[in-house]
Write a protein that holds these residues in place. Structure first.
Motif, PDB file in Angstrom:
ATOM      1  N   SER A   1      56.453  -9.105  -7.376  1.00 52.08           N
ATOM      2  CA  SER A   1      57.258  -8.599  -8.509  1.00 52.08           C
ATOM      3  C   SER A   1      56.566  -7.574  -9.302  1.00 52.08           C
ATOM      4  O   SER A   1      55.606  -7.161  -9.529  1.00 52.08           O
ATOM      5  CB  SER A   1      57.634  -9.735  -9.457  1.00 52.08           C
TER       6      SER A   1
ATOM      7  N   LEU B   1      55.178 -24.693  -1.817  1.00 50.67           N
ATOM      8  CA  LEU B   1      56.020 -24.117  -2.859  1.00 50.67           C
ATOM      9  C   LEU B   1      55.184 -23.311  -3.859  1.00 50.67           C
ATOM     10  O   LEU B   1      55.602 -22.232  -4.302  1.00 50.67           O
ATOM     11  CB  LEU B   1      56.802 -25.211  -3.588  1.00 50.67           C
ATOM     12  N   GLU B   2      54.014 -23.828  -4.218  1.00 51.06           N
ATOM     13  CA  GLU B   2      53.132 -23.098  -5.122  1.00 51.06           C
ATOM     14  C   GLU B   2      52.688 -21.783  -4.484  1.00 51.06           C
ATOM     15  O   GLU B   2      52.640 -20.747  -5.152  1.00 51.06           O
ATOM     16  CB  GLU B   2      51.913 -23.950  -5.492  1.00 51.06           C
ATOM     17  N   GLN B   3      52.377 -21.819  -3.203  1.00 49.34           N
ATOM     18  CA  GLN B   3      51.971 -20.606  -2.497  1.00 49.34           C
ATOM     19  C   GLN B   3      53.126 -19.604  -2.449  1.00 49.34           C
ATOM     20  O   GLN B   3      52.928 -18.415  -2.690  1.00 49.34           O
ATOM     21  CB  GLN B   3      51.513 -20.944  -1.067  1.00 49.34           C
ATOM     22  N   ALA B   4      54.340 -20.093  -2.186  1.00 46.78           N
ATOM     23  CA  ALA B   4      55.508 -19.216  -2.155  1.00 46.78           C
ATOM     24  C   ALA B   4      55.745 -18.602  -3.530  1.00 46.78           C
ATOM     25  O   ALA B   4      56.089 -17.413  -3.659  1.00 46.78           O
ATOM     26  CB  ALA B   4      56.736 -19.980  -1.688  1.00 46.78           C
ATOM     27  N   LEU B   5      55.584 -19.389  -4.584  1.00 51.45           N
ATOM     28  CA  LEU B   5      55.758 -18.900  -5.944  1.00 51.45           C
ATOM     29  C   LEU B   5      54.712 -17.825  -6.264  1.00 51.45           C
ATOM     30  O   LEU B   5      55.046 -16.779  -6.836  1.00 51.45           O
ATOM     31  CB  LEU B   5      55.687 -20.040  -6.951  1.00 51.45           C
ATOM     32  N   GLN B   6      53.484 -18.066  -5.889  1.00 51.65           N
ATOM     33  CA  GLN B   6      52.430 -17.068  -6.122  1.00 51.65           C
ATOM     34  C   GLN B   6      52.723 -15.781  -5.351  1.00 51.65           C
ATOM     35  O   GLN B   6      52.541 -14.682  -5.887  1.00 51.65           O
ATOM     36  CB  GLN B   6      51.067 -17.629  -5.686  1.00 51.65           C
ATOM     37  N   ASN B   7      53.193 -15.893  -4.131  1.00 44.86           N
ATOM     38  CA  ASN B   7      53.520 -14.713  -3.334  1.00 44.86           C
ATOM     39  C   ASN B   7      54.671 -13.928  -3.950  1.00 44.86           C
ATOM     40  O   ASN B   7      54.646 -12.696  -3.983  1.00 44.86           O
ATOM     41  CB  ASN B   7      53.847 -15.105  -1.892  1.00 44.86           C
ATOM     42  N   SER B   8      55.669 -14.660  -4.471  1.00 47.01           N
ATOM     43  CA  SER B   8      56.808 -13.953  -5.057  1.00 47.01           C
ATOM     44  C   SER B   8      56.415 -13.289  -6.373  1.00 47.01           C
ATOM     45  O   SER B   8      56.933 -12.230  -6.735  1.00 47.01           O
ATOM     46  CB  SER B   8      57.999 -14.894  -5.258  1.00 47.01           C
ATOM     47  N   GLN B   9      55.492 -13.899  -7.124  1.00 47.66           N
ATOM     48  CA  GLN B   9      55.025 -13.293  -8.373  1.00 47.66           C
ATOM     49  C   GLN B   9      54.185 -12.055  -8.099  1.00 47.66           C
ATOM     50  O   GLN B   9      54.218 -11.091  -8.848  1.00 47.66           O
ATOM     51  CB  GLN B   9      54.228 -14.299  -9.187  1.00 47.66           C
TER      52      GLN B   9
END
Length: 85
Positions: A85, A74-82
């Protein structure tokens, strides 16, 4: 002094085989009672209780490992989405 004490104790012991056998049985019973009492005071657990708690701990460790892995994803997915953006 110790030798003298040992001689006095030995001299007071019964000498007949029947009396020695009775003394041995009485001594074993008293030692067993003393050991049982002492072990109860130590608040020990049985092997079955220990094994059951170990199994619970292993299952908990597996769940924690799975949650840590999920959190990392989830942290990796969050970093990728940030980054996108």
């Amino acid at each position: 002094m110790i030798d003298q004490l040992a001689k006095e104790i030995f001299a007071k012991l019964p000498q007949s085989p029947e009396a020695l056998s009775e003394l041995k049985q009485d001594g074993e019973a008293k030692v067993r009672t003393l050991l049982e009492s002492s072990l109860r005071k130590l608040n020990l657990v049985s092997r079955e209780e220990f094994d059951a708690q170990q199994a619970v701990l292993e299952r908990t460790r597996e769940k924690v490992d799975a949650l840590e892995q999920q959190l990392a994803q989830l942290e990796q997915a969050l970093q990728n989405s940030q980054k996108q953006s």
